[in-house]
Design a protein around this motif. Structure first.
Motif, mmCIF file in Angstrom:
data_model
loop_
_atom_site.group_PDB
_atom_site.id
_atom_site.type_symbol
_atom_site.label_atom_id
_atom_site.label_comp_id
_atom_site.label_asym_id
_atom_site.label_seq_id
_atom_site.Cartn_x
_atom_site.Cartn_y
_atom_site.Cartn_z
ATOM 1 N N GLU A 61 0.900 -1.188 0.002
ATOM 2 C CA GLU A 61 0.114 0.008 -0.091
ATOM 3 C C GLU A 61 0.921 1.436 0.140
ATOM 4 O O GLU A 61 0.490 2.109 -0.520
ATOM 5 N N GLN A 62 1.868 1.063 0.728
ATOM 6 C CA GLN A 62 3.002 2.396 0.474
ATOM 7 C C GLN A 62 3.509 2.797 -0.953
ATOM 8 O O GLN A 62 3.622 3.847 -1.259
ATOM 9 N N VAL A 63 3.826 1.614 -1.468
ATOM 10 C CA VAL A 63 4.151 1.649 -2.566
ATOM 11 C C VAL A 63 3.033 2.531 -3.666
ATOM 12 O O VAL A 63 3.224 3.267 -4.505
ATOM 13 N N ASP A 64 1.833 1.812 -3.723
ATOM 14 C CA ASP A 64 0.877 2.305 -4.327
ATOM 15 C C ASP A 64 0.535 3.750 -4.048
ATOM 16 O O ASP A 64 0.253 4.362 -5.135
ATOM 17 N N ARG A 65 0.407 4.169 -2.599
ATOM 18 C CA ARG A 65 0.208 5.577 -2.645
ATOM 19 C C ARG A 65 1.156 6.760 -3.185
ATOM 20 O O ARG A 65 0.905 7.550 -3.798
ATOM 21 N N ALA A 66 2.601 6.254 -2.982
ATOM 22 C CA ALA A 66 3.554 6.759 -3.414
ATOM 23 C C ALA A 66 3.512 6.868 -4.851
ATOM 24 O O ALA A 66 3.738 8.155 -5.743
ATOM 25 N N GLU A 67 3.480 5.863 -5.718
ATOM 26 C CA GLU A 67 3.331 5.772 -7.162
ATOM 27 C C GLU A 67 2.128 6.439 -7.722
ATOM 28 O O GLU A 67 2.078 7.173 -8.717
ATOM 29 N N HIS A 68 1.007 6.623 -6.895
ATOM 30 C CA HIS A 68 -0.107 7.399 -7.297
ATOM 31 C C HIS A 68 0.016 8.872 -7.392
ATOM 32 O O HIS A 68 -0.147 9.564 -8.450
ATOM 33 N N LEU A 69 0.793 9.348 -6.368
ATOM 34 C CA LEU A 69 1.040 10.683 -6.289
ATOM 35 C C LEU A 69 2.239 11.125 -7.559
ATOM 36 O O LEU A 69 2.235 11.953 -8.281
ATOM 37 N N ALA A 70 3.136 10.185 -7.747
ATOM 38 C CA ALA A 70 4.362 10.265 -8.612
ATOM 39 C C ALA A 70 3.752 10.420 -10.003
ATOM 40 O O ALA A 70 4.212 11.262 -10.865
ATOM 41 N N THR A 71 2.902 9.562 -10.150
ATOM 42 C CA THR A 71 2.270 9.719 -11.665
ATOM 43 C C THR A 71 1.690 11.068 -11.951
ATOM 44 O O THR A 71 1.881 11.118 -13.201
ATOM 45 N N ASP A 72 1.128 11.455 -11.117
ATOM 46 C CA ASP A 72 0.566 12.996 -11.212
ATOM 47 C C ASP A 72 1.516 14.053 -11.038
ATOM 48 O O ASP A 72 1.030 15.176 -10.966
ATOM 49 N N ASP A 73 2.865 13.647 -10.837
ATOM 50 C CA ASP A 73 4.102 14.644 -10.262
ATOM 51 C C ASP A 73 3.699 15.490 -9.194
ATOM 52 O O ASP A 73 4.144 16.752 -9.249
ATOM 53 N N ALA A 74 3.037 14.681 -8.364
ATOM 54 C CA ALA A 74 2.595 15.459 -6.942
ATOM 55 C C ALA A 74 3.596 15.054 -5.969
ATOM 56 O O ALA A 74 3.514 15.594 -4.804
ATOM 57 N N ALA A 75 4.466 14.224 -6.454
ATOM 58 C CA ALA A 75 5.691 13.742 -5.473
ATOM 59 C C ALA A 75 6.587 12.827 -6.192
ATOM 60 O O ALA A 75 6.326 12.879 -7.427
ATOM 61 N N MET A 104 5.144 21.110 -7.842
ATOM 62 C CA MET A 104 4.984 19.737 -7.283
ATOM 63 C C MET A 104 3.860 20.094 -5.945
ATOM 64 O O MET A 104 3.198 19.377 -5.876
ATOM 65 N N ALA A 105 4.357 21.139 -5.424
ATOM 66 C CA ALA A 105 3.779 21.447 -4.063
ATOM 67 C C ALA A 105 2.138 21.963 -4.684
ATOM 68 O O ALA A 105 1.330 21.322 -3.787
ATOM 69 N N GLU A 106 1.806 22.538 -5.543
ATOM 70 C CA GLU A 106 0.464 22.810 -6.040
ATOM 71 C C GLU A 106 -0.233 21.417 -6.442
ATOM 72 O O GLU A 106 -1.196 21.524 -5.845
ATOM 73 N N ARG A 107 0.511 20.688 -7.171
ATOM 74 C CA ARG A 107 -0.147 19.405 -7.422
ATOM 75 C C ARG A 107 -0.415 18.440 -6.212
ATOM 76 O O ARG A 107 -1.481 18.166 -6.124
ATOM 77 N N ALA A 108 0.422 18.527 -5.241
ATOM 78 C CA ALA A 108 0.083 17.930 -3.630
ATOM 79 C C ALA A 108 -0.882 18.358 -3.430
ATOM 80 O O ALA A 108 -1.785 17.607 -2.627
ATOM 81 N N ARG A 109 -1.167 19.939 -3.094
ATOM 82 C CA ARG A 109 -2.110 20.455 -2.475
ATOM 83 C C ARG A 109 -3.421 20.202 -2.918
ATOM 84 O O ARG A 109 -4.615 20.033 -2.116
ATOM 85 N N ALA A 110 -3.535 19.879 -4.164
ATOM 86 C CA ALA A 110 -4.634 19.601 -4.960
ATOM 87 C C ALA A 110 -5.190 18.269 -4.495
ATOM 88 O O ALA A 110 -6.394 17.944 -4.477
ATOM 89 N N TYR A 111 -4.345 17.399 -3.941
ATOM 90 C CA TYR A 111 -4.853 16.047 -3.259
ATOM 91 C C TYR A 111 -5.118 16.145 -1.829
ATOM 92 O O TYR A 111 -5.734 15.333 -1.235
ATOM 93 N N GLY A 112 -4.495 17.347 -1.202
ATOM 94 C CA GLY A 112 -4.862 17.381 0.275
ATOM 95 C C GLY A 112 -6.470 17.720 0.713
ATOM 96 O O GLY A 112 -7.151 18.337 -0.263
#
Length: 147
Positions: A61-75, A104-112
């Motif tokens: 699950e940690q891989v899935d979460r990290a890859e999900h954000l990375a796919t959208d350039d949010a991490a 990246m911070a803006e894309r991450a914030r969109a998930y928050g």
């Protein structure tokens, strides 16, 4: 490695306790495990982040979460085994490119979901059905104060 002038701007630290919100407010880039709570907090803060999934986590699950954000350039996250070289390759440009960090911070914030706890209370109260007490009843006021 970073040039000395750039490296001087960064501070590597170990465990951070109750002061974490203040520390995060001061950071440009963070490097963390990709646990659910960590991702929730960092996306709510809108931080450029590198995530290192815990290799022994059940079900990846940690891989899935990290890859999900990375796919959208949010991490960013190292691909494959998290070696020092792969980790450096995943975060190096974040340390030297302010525009990439900001984007990246803006894309991450969109998930928050900084309002997640209030939303959870609303869902729970809605699921509980009609209110057993009028709004001015002390029990109902306690619920409202908890929000």
């Amino acid at each position: 490695m970073l040039p000395a002038q750039s490296a001087a701007r960064y501070h590597l630290t170990g465990y951070v306790g109750a002061e974490l919100p203040e520390v995060l407010a001061l950071t440009d880039v963070v490097l963390f495990r990709s646990g659910a709570r960590t991702i929730a907090e960092l996306t709510a803060f809108g931080k450029a982040a590198g995530f290192v999934p815990l290799a022994t986590s059940t079900g990846d699950e940690q891989v899935d979460r990290a890859e999900h954000l990375a796919t959208d350039d949010a991490a960013v996250t190292p691909v494959g085994e998290a070696t020092a070289e792969r980790l450096w390759a995943s975060v190096a440009t974040l340390l030297t490119d302010p525009q990439q960090r900001t984007a990246m911070a803006e894309r991450a914030r969109a998930y928050g979901r900084p309002d997640a706890s209030g939303h959870l209370v609303d869902v729970a109260l809605s699921a509980a059905g009609p209110r057993p007490f009028p709004l001015n009843h002390p029990a109902e006021q306690m619920k409202m104060a908890a929000r």
